[in-house]
Design a protein around this motif. Sequence first.
Motif, PDB file in Angstrom:
ATOM      1  N   ARG A   1     -20.496   5.924  -0.593  1.00  0.00           N
ATOM      2  CA  ARG A   1     -21.151   4.637   0.143  1.00  0.00           C
ATOM      3  C   ARG A   1     -20.554   5.267   1.547  1.00  0.00           C
ATOM      4  O   ARG A   1     -21.462   4.936   2.562  1.00  0.00           O
ATOM      5  N   LEU A   2     -19.290   5.607   1.736  1.00  0.00           N
ATOM      6  CA  LEU A   2     -18.488   5.710   3.152  1.00  0.00           C
ATOM      7  C   LEU A   2     -18.991   7.060   3.823  1.00  0.00           C
ATOM      8  O   LEU A   2     -19.590   7.188   4.873  1.00  0.00           O
ATOM      9  N   LEU A   3     -19.066   8.042   3.045  1.00  0.00           N
ATOM     10  CA  LEU A   3     -19.121   9.451   3.455  1.00  0.00           C
ATOM     11  C   LEU A   3     -20.961   9.892   3.435  1.00  0.00           C
ATOM     12  O   LEU A   3     -21.363  10.583   4.159  1.00  0.00           O
ATOM     13  N   GLY A   4     -21.359   9.469   2.218  1.00  0.00           N
ATOM     14  CA  GLY A   4     -22.624   9.901   1.892  1.00  0.00           C
ATOM     15  C   GLY A   4     -23.603   8.834   2.319  1.00  0.00           C
ATOM     16  O   GLY A   4     -25.057   9.282   2.715  1.00  0.00           O
ATOM     17  N   GLY A   5     -23.530   7.868   2.781  1.00  0.00           N
ATOM     18  CA  GLY A   5     -24.368   6.809   3.371  1.00  0.00           C
ATOM     19  C   GLY A   5     -25.313   6.254   2.356  1.00  0.00           C
ATOM     20  O   GLY A   5     -26.154   5.698   2.764  1.00  0.00           O
TER      21      GLY A   5
ATOM     22  N   LEU B   1     -21.480  15.506  -5.417  1.00  0.00           N
ATOM     23  CA  LEU B   1     -22.276  14.492  -5.728  1.00  0.00           C
ATOM     24  C   LEU B   1     -23.178  14.419  -4.459  1.00  0.00           C
ATOM     25  O   LEU B   1     -24.339  13.851  -4.357  1.00  0.00           O
ATOM     26  N   ILE B   2     -22.597  14.214  -3.098  1.00  0.00           N
ATOM     27  CA  ILE B   2     -23.076  14.290  -1.866  1.00  0.00           C
ATOM     28  C   ILE B   2     -23.998  15.091  -1.548  1.00  0.00           C
ATOM     29  O   ILE B   2     -25.250  14.771  -1.236  1.00  0.00           O
TER      30      ILE B   2
ATOM     31  N   GLY C   1     -28.293  14.764  -1.318  1.00  0.00           N
ATOM     32  CA  GLY C   1     -29.253  15.458  -0.175  1.00  0.00           C
ATOM     33  C   GLY C   1     -30.062  16.574  -0.509  1.00  0.00           C
ATOM     34  O   GLY C   1     -31.176  16.561  -0.038  1.00  0.00           O
ATOM     35  N   TYR C   2     -29.888  17.146  -1.603  1.00  0.00           N
ATOM     36  CA  TYR C   2     -30.668  18.222  -2.209  1.00  0.00           C
ATOM     37  C   TYR C   2     -31.778  17.666  -2.837  1.00  0.00           C
ATOM     38  O   TYR C   2     -32.987  18.265  -3.036  1.00  0.00           O
ATOM     39  N   ALA C   3     -31.686  16.527  -3.677  1.00  0.00           N
ATOM     40  CA  ALA C   3     -32.737  15.867  -4.270  1.00  0.00           C
ATOM     41  C   ALA C   3     -32.629  14.302  -4.275  1.00  0.00           C
ATOM     42  O   ALA C   3     -32.010  13.942  -5.299  1.00  0.00           O
ATOM     43  N   ALA C   4     -33.035  13.631  -3.156  1.00  0.00           N
ATOM     44  CA  ALA C   4     -32.685  12.197  -3.027  1.00  0.00           C
ATOM     45  C   ALA C   4     -33.334  11.399  -4.203  1.00  0.00           C
ATOM     46  O   ALA C   4     -34.412  11.507  -4.846  1.00  0.00           O
ATOM     47  N   THR C   5     -32.306  10.422  -4.601  1.00  0.00           N
ATOM     48  CA  THR C   5     -32.653   9.584  -5.687  1.00  0.00           C
ATOM     49  C   THR C   5     -33.675   8.657  -5.325  1.00  0.00           C
ATOM     50  O   THR C   5     -34.474   8.129  -6.131  1.00  0.00           O
ATOM     51  N   ALA C   6     -33.672   8.194  -4.042  1.00  0.00           N
ATOM     52  CA  ALA C   6     -34.853   7.350  -3.532  1.00  0.00           C
ATOM     53  C   ALA C   6     -35.465   7.729  -2.340  1.00  0.00           C
ATOM     54  O   ALA C   6     -34.843   8.436  -1.464  1.00  0.00           O
ATOM     55  N   GLY C   7     -36.580   6.945  -1.830  1.00  0.00           N
ATOM     56  CA  GLY C   7     -37.070   7.166  -0.457  1.00  0.00           C
ATOM     57  C   GLY C   7     -38.489   7.786  -0.624  1.00  0.00           C
ATOM     58  O   GLY C   7     -38.808   8.372  -1.709  1.00  0.00           O
ATOM     59  N   ASP C   8     -38.893   8.003   0.629  1.00  0.00           N
ATOM     60  CA  ASP C   8     -39.919   8.853   0.849  1.00  0.00           C
ATOM     61  C   ASP C   8     -39.509  10.224   0.953  1.00  0.00           C
ATOM     62  O   ASP C   8     -40.857  11.066   1.040  1.00  0.00           O
TER      63      ASP C   8
END
Length: 418
Positions: free
Chosen positions: A134-138, A194-195, A199-206
């Motif tokens: 949450r804090l570092l990975g946003g 995990l961070i 970034g390597y394969a985003a779990t959600a979004g466009d």
Amino acid sequence: MQPQPTAALETVFRLESPRVIAGVARIVRDVGIAEELTQDALVAALEQWPRDGVPDNPGAWLMTIARRRAVDLVRRRENYARKLAEIGRELPASAPAPEEPADPEDIDDDLLRLVFTACHPVLSAEARIALTLRLLGGLTTPEIARARLVPEPTVAQRIVRAKRTLARKNVAFEVPYGPDREARLGSVLEVIYLIFNEGYAATAGDDWLRPALCEDALRLARVLAALMPKEPEVHGLAALLEFQSSRTAARTAPDGEPVLLKDQNRHRFNRLLVARGITALDHAHATTGSGGPGPYVLQAAIAACHATAPTYEETDWPRIAVLYGLLAARTPSPVVELNRAVAVSMAEGPAPALALVDALAAAPALRDYHLLPSVRGDLLLRLGRTAEAREEFERAASLTRNARESALLRRRAREATD
């Protein structure tokens, strides 16, 4: 054309919030308060950017606003100005006292301090991971829940309780030394890993990739490797991320659509990062003790097989299958077994691999994991069972929350014809 303030702010905040939180946490020494002050800066931007336009350096703007509010908070709480004046009157008029010598192991990196603070042993392992993501990975709460395969309310509770615990225990915002650092290292490595994966394969979004997360994770892994030259798992993680990063340019088409490993143009692999990965992996092997390689070293060895193979077909799939077997023995996991099944399919054929995948179907952790039906669909397609393959690709597309990945899976379903 000037970017739309709201869209620009959403993008900037997603990318910059970890740095802002880390910078503010160094001032207020409380990650919960630092996150709140960062949110205050976001509110200020929502009020000012639509009126004044997006600043030239929006990330620096957010940092400045958040730090000002942090300083104001410190002054109010500790009556900073009065104490400073009292100290000034008590100091001799002669030259100021010399600064204390810097610790040779000190790291002037707020993001790394944030990781070690969030990975303090007063928190449970899952709380450490959730808080740091949450804090570092946003990441948002739903994204963390997806990445960890747990319900959203569970993640939300972990984050709230973790921040309260750190504040109640007065945990220092620092990179620890000696035994304390070693105790937290496992959690730190897992969080960085995990961070990077988000970034390597985003779990959600466009977007399929979130390069800023990969870059932050890779940089932190390199810092740790320099700090801990005798820790094989630190070098293993650094090697793994170097190898994975080397393939970034080949993993998406010009339109942003994901490109499967077998279709990737290996001329686009970053050879400098591959070389760095090989060097880090050599360091890991050189420092590995009698207990054999750990999970990050094993994963780095697997990634090395992919990154150094001239073609997809020439990849050393039997070695990868063996390495996944060793990894499964070290860290039993249905996800590891699923990856091993893919390697077995390339080394021995789709039939034995399908048996391994079907044995994983009942695993609770994979119930809503989109890669299970995706892998099964690929195996069924190779076996000529196209109707079943279509169903699996459609199911996988319905489970993923990433728009690019969903589009790819639906296209594969359409192309699965008799």
